[in-house]
Design an enzyme around this catalytic site. Structure first.
Site: not given
Ligand code: NAP
Length: 263
Positions: A15, A42, A157, A164
């Site tokens: 991810g 992905q 959300y 989640k």
């Molecule tokens: P991010 O950089 O966009 O990471 C999300 C990742 O999920 C991306 O690499 C995305 O790939 C991947 N993904 C989505 N669908 C997929 C699939 N079918 N197969 C494989 N990979 C897939 O954003 P992030 O904020 O770091 O998110 C990472 C985690 O942190 C998530 O679970 C998010 O809910 C959690 N989180 C984020 C925050 C925040 O404020 N940022 C707060 C709490 C929790 P693509 O780029 O190719 O779509």
């Protein structure tokens, strides 16, 4: 400063989209501790970016795996088994919900949007843990990334909050089943941080302004702070902790009411 040498250990990080992804600072901390790294992304769209981002990591392995494709997931773990023989750490940092499901009312969530959000954002942890299980060494650990909306209502959300909640419950069941093998499973509950996924949440900018006003530390969290907690939950420093959702949120989640505007 506590320095931990984890050289000889191996981690798969799922991810990372770019250097702003929350999984990236976790990977950085693992690397600093001497851990060998593999990443999954992905699809083709990210291939060049990931190759560039990881170019200076010695021996890095990269896999193109959409988590809805179980055979691709299985092929990655089969290849890891062949190349590495075993695994110590798994970082799951993946979430997705179709935008209409987050723009509209929760009550309007379609079965299709529900299913894909839960499949990508929660079931994928279970599927990855299952494939990783035969490879994981005792002392190994799994972490995933979650968010406070699993517990309390955060408008917009919507179905992602349900995903989640399922993710956090899955962490507890996985921790129960993998515990006897001395493999731990925990969730990092991160406060709002600017990433590609976060910017796709309707009203995210508005949310961040409120966030800093309400959180006791009066600011948002940094990516490095997420890296530190992720690293701690993977490393032997947290050897007695499993099945937990641990917050790195500048204290936001302890607040029951904010009266600061009226003061
Ligand atoms: P991010 O950089 O966009 O990471 C999300 C990742 O999920 C991306 O690499 C995305 O790939 C991947 N993904 C989505 N669908 C997929 C699939 N079918 N197969 C494989 N990979 C897939 O954003 P992030 O904020 O770091 O998110 C990472 C985690 O942190 C998530 O679970 C998010 O809910 C959690 N989180 C984020 C925050 C925040 O404020 N940022 C707060 C709490 C929790 P693509 O780029 O190719 O779509």
């Amino acid at each position: 400063m506590v320095e931990i040498d984890l050289s000889g250990k191996r981690a798969l990080v799922m991810g990372v989209t770019n250097e702003h992804s929350l999984a990236w600072p976790i990977a950085q901390k693992l690397r600093e501790a001497g851990v060998s790294l593999a990443f999954s992304y992905q699809g083709e769209r990210l291939r060049e970016k990931l190759h560039k981002l990881t170019a200076d990591i010695p021996g890095v392995l990269l896999y193109e795996v959409d988590v809805t494709n179980e055979s691709a997931l299985q092929a990655m773990f089969a290849d890891l088994k062949e190349k590495w023989g075993s695994l110590d750490y798994l970082v799951h940092s993946i979430a997705y919900a179709p935008r209409p499901a987050m723009e509209g009312r929760f009550i309007e969530t379609t079965a299709a949007d529900w299913n894909i959000a839960l499949q990508v954002s929660a079931y994928s942890l279970v599927a990855a843990a299952r494939e990783a299980e035969p490879l994981l060494n005792p002392g190994g650990a799994i972490i995933t990334l979650t968010y406070y909306a699993a517990e309390k209502v955060v408008p917009k959300y919507n179905v992602m909050a349900i995903a989640k909640a399922a993710l956090e419950a899955s962490v507890r069941y996985l921790a129960y089943e993998l515990g006897p093998k001395n493999v731990r499973v925990n969730a990092v509950s991160a406060g709002a941080a600017r990433t590609v996924a976060a910017m796709s949440i309707p009203g995210f900018r508005k949310m961040t302004a409120k966030y800093s006003a309400i959180a006791p530390l009066k600011r948002m969290i940094t990516h490095e702070e997420v890296g530190n907690l992720g690293f701690y939950l993977l490393s032997p420093l947290s050897s007695g902790t499993t099945g937990q959702t641990v917050y790195v949120d500048a204290g936001y989640s302890i607040m029951g009411m904010d009266l600061s505007e009226g003061e």
